[in-house]
Each structure stands twice: as C-alpha cells, then as structure tokens.
Design a protein around this motif. Structure first.
Motif, PDB file in Angstrom:
ATOM      1  N   TYR B  52       0.807  -1.224   0.000  1.00  0.00           N
ATOM      2  CA  TYR B  52       0.000   0.000   0.000  1.00  0.00           C
ATOM      3  C   TYR B  52       0.837   1.269   0.000  1.00  0.00           C
ATOM      4  N   LEU B  53       2.077   1.219   0.476  1.00  0.00           N
ATOM      5  CA  LEU B  53       2.839   2.454   0.638  1.00  0.00           C
ATOM      6  C   LEU B  53       4.054   2.535  -0.267  1.00  0.00           C
ATOM      7  N   ASP B  54       4.541   1.431  -0.806  1.00  0.00           N
ATOM      8  CA  ASP B  54       5.820   1.431  -1.511  1.00  0.00           C
ATOM      9  C   ASP B  54       5.579   1.088  -2.976  1.00  0.00           C
ATOM     10  N   PRO B  55       5.858   1.983  -3.909  1.00  0.00           N
ATOM     11  CA  PRO B  55       5.614   1.661  -5.322  1.00  0.00           C
ATOM     12  C   PRO B  55       6.483   0.518  -5.837  1.00  0.00           C
ATOM     13  N   ASP B  56       7.669   0.308  -5.251  1.00  0.00           N
ATOM     14  CA  ASP B  56       8.558  -0.745  -5.749  1.00  0.00           C
ATOM     15  C   ASP B  56       8.223  -2.111  -5.169  1.00  0.00           C
ATOM     16  N   ARG B  57       7.664  -2.145  -3.955  1.00  0.00           N
ATOM     17  CA  ARG B  57       7.211  -3.367  -3.285  1.00  0.00           C
ATOM     18  C   ARG B  57       8.323  -4.307  -2.859  1.00  0.00           C
ATOM     19  N   ILE B  58       9.607  -3.909  -2.931  1.00  0.00           N
ATOM     20  CA  ILE B  58      10.661  -4.882  -2.669  1.00  0.00           C
ATOM     21  C   ILE B  58      11.022  -4.953  -1.191  1.00  0.00           C
ATOM     22  N   ILE B  59      11.165  -3.793  -0.537  1.00  0.00           N
ATOM     23  CA  ILE B  59      11.799  -3.778   0.784  1.00  0.00           C
ATOM     24  C   ILE B  59      10.974  -4.560   1.811  1.00  0.00           C
ATOM     25  N   GLY B  60       9.645  -4.363   1.795  1.00  0.00           N
ATOM     26  CA  GLY B  60       8.807  -5.105   2.735  1.00  0.00           C
ATOM     27  C   GLY B  60       8.919  -6.605   2.545  1.00  0.00           C
ATOM     28  N   ALA B  61       8.980  -7.031   1.268  1.00  0.00           N
ATOM     29  CA  ALA B  61       9.098  -8.465   0.994  1.00  0.00           C
ATOM     30  C   ALA B  61      10.434  -9.002   1.473  1.00  0.00           C
ATOM     31  N   VAL B  62      11.514  -8.193   1.311  1.00  0.00           N
ATOM     32  CA  VAL B  62      12.828  -8.631   1.793  1.00  0.00           C
ATOM     33  C   VAL B  62      12.781  -8.836   3.301  1.00  0.00           C
ATOM     34  N   PHE B  63      12.143  -7.885   4.005  1.00  0.00           N
ATOM     35  CA  PHE B  63      12.030  -8.033   5.457  1.00  0.00           C
ATOM     36  C   PHE B  63      11.236  -9.284   5.814  1.00  0.00           C
ATOM     37  N   ALA B  64      10.156  -9.544   5.069  1.00  0.00           N
ATOM     38  CA  ALA B  64       9.355 -10.743   5.367  1.00  0.00           C
ATOM     39  C   ALA B  64      10.180 -12.013   5.161  1.00  0.00           C
ATOM     40  N   VAL B  65      11.014 -12.028   4.107  1.00  0.00           N
ATOM     41  CA  VAL B  65      11.865 -13.200   3.872  1.00  0.00           C
ATOM     42  C   VAL B  65      12.810 -13.404   5.045  1.00  0.00           C
TER      43      VAL B  65
END
Lengths: 171, 102
Positions: B52-65
């Motif tokens: 919802y907040l990040d246009p690239d969507r990468i950083i949150g997914a990296v943290f989840a990994v």
C-alpha cells in the motif's frame, strides 16, 4: 483488483486467522493448539495472496506450515508430560492486561495516522525480489545463512543425549 | 480494494494474541507458538505496507523473507532447548525452570 471479491475474501480470511489464533490460546491440548496454529499460518498465507505476494505465500506455506509446525509437533511428542499440564501461569491477568493495553495502543496509532497510500501498486515479482536479495541486500542474506548454520549446529549440540556425548568423548 | 487500516488492525490483534500467549501460558511450546504468531503478524504488516505504501514493493518483501528465515532458526533452537529442559528437569513449563531466580 476491483469488485467485492477481495473484500469478501479479506473478511473470510481474517475471521479464519483470528479464530485460529484465538484457538491456539484457549486450547488445553497441545496438539489441538498446533493444528489451530497451522490454520492461522494458512490464513496469513491467504492474506499474502490477497496482497499479491504469491511467492511469500508459498514460502509461508512451505516453511511455517511444512517445517515449523512439524518441528513443534516433534517437540510436543518428545516431551510426553507436556500434553497434560499446560494452563496459565500465575501472572496471566498481567499478561492479558498488557496484551489488551498493547492492542489499544496499536489501534489508537493506526486510527490516528494519516496513511498516504499509493493508489496502484504492482504485484510482487519473485525475480525482482531475488535480484534485490543478491544485490543490495546480499550482506544480510549471507548473515542469515550463517545464522541458519549456527542454529543448526547449536540445536544438534543441545538435543544430543548424554550417551551420545560420552561416545563422542571416547572416539 | 480493502483499506490498509484493515490489515493493520488484523495484524495488531494477531500480535496482541501472541503477546498474551507468550506472557500467560506455562508450557514452553505454547510460549513458542505465541512468538510465531507475533512474527507472522509482523510479516503480514510488512507485506501490507509494501503493497500500500511502496511503489517498488521490494523492501517489505525482503524483510518478510528475513523474518521467515530467523523464525525457522529460532524455532529449531528453542525446541532443542525445550527437549534439553525436559530431559534434565522432566518439565517443559517455563515457570518451573526457575533455578536462576534469586
């Protein structure tokens, strides 16, 4: 995503996840608690699909539902008396109070903040995630592998029996 | 589309349920399940923020990994400790492992 489908799916998955998470906390039988926990993990994986992070949903199912739940079952079955005595500690009113207070703080902050959401965000591409992990996040990635190796060696050392240790000392 | 607040409220409630499990249950395995619920709530939060907040969507997914990785390491180690505790003290209740209490 348009229409009411995602909204209905969100509420269904949220209900499943919350009921399962509550079931973990109220069930006295440890095996029932693990089964509820698996249901909660699957609910969270469904939320990942709804948020178009399919790769993470798959990782969640494989690692949490597949590996971590089986490890928990191992621990329960290897500690037989644990199945009977698993009530609350004497400090459980304090724990309940703290949990409610924490939830109140969270809900207040969520309600109070003005979230600046972006309108259209693309689906999470596994290729981009893998590239990010091996370029800008490569150092944490390597540290995570070292951590996994250390945890593996540590758990093998901790879980060995006294007889196995004696055998190693002789050899 | 479901508003971001719904996901945040959901994960806040799951996290608080996990906190209750950690603080209130006697059995070490159940305490561990509370920790797993908290970690899951946090990674749900990260994914919701990245959607919802990040246009690239990468950083949150990296943290989840990384959360999933650390959770796997943590649960393996903690269960080894539980088995060791059971073998040495014939209990897996956290409030009976109190020999370091003064």
């Amino acid at each position: 995503m348009d229409g009411s489908g995602p909204v209905v799916a969100f509420w269904l998955l949220a209900a499943v996840t919350l009921v399962a998470a509550g079931g973990v906390l109220v069930s006295r039988n440890l095996l029932h608690a693990v089964l509820f926990l698996i249901l909660a993990f699957i609910g969270v994986a469904g939320h990942f699909v709804l948020l178009s992070a399919e790769f993470l949903a798959m990782a969640q199912v494989i690692i949490y539902v597949g590996a971590i739940s089986v490890l928990l079952l191992f621990a329960i079955l290897l500690t037989p008396r644990a199945g009977r005595d698993n009530g609350e500690t004497k400090a459980f009113p304090v724990g309940a109070l703290l949990a409610v207070a924490l939830a109140a703080v969270f809900l207040f902050v969520i309600n109070d903040t003005n979230w600046k959401t972006v309108s259209e965000s693309p689906a999470l591409a596994p290729e981009a995630l893998g590239e990010a992990l091996l370029t800008s996040w490569v150092l944490p990635f390597e540290i995570a592998s070292v951590l996994l190796t250390a945890a593996l060696v540590g758990s093998i050392m901790l879980a060995r029996t006294a007889e196995e240790e004696a055998e190693d000392a002789l050899a | 589309m479901v508003p971001l607040e719904n996901y945040l409220v959901l994960s806040a409630i799951i996290f608080s349920l996990g906190v209750y499990g950690v603080l209130a249950r006697r059995n070490a395995v159940l305490v561990l399940m509370g920790v797993e619920l908290m970690l899951n709530a946090v990674s749900l939060n990260f994914i919701a923020f990245s959607a919802y907040l990040d246009p690239d969507r990468i950083i949150g997914a990296v943290f989840a990994v990384f959360i999933i990785t650390v959770a796997a390491a943590e649960v393996g180690l903690a269960l080894a400790i539980v088995i060791r505790l059971y073998r040495n003290r014939s209990t897996s209740n956290v409030d009976e492992a109190a020999s370091l209490k003064w």
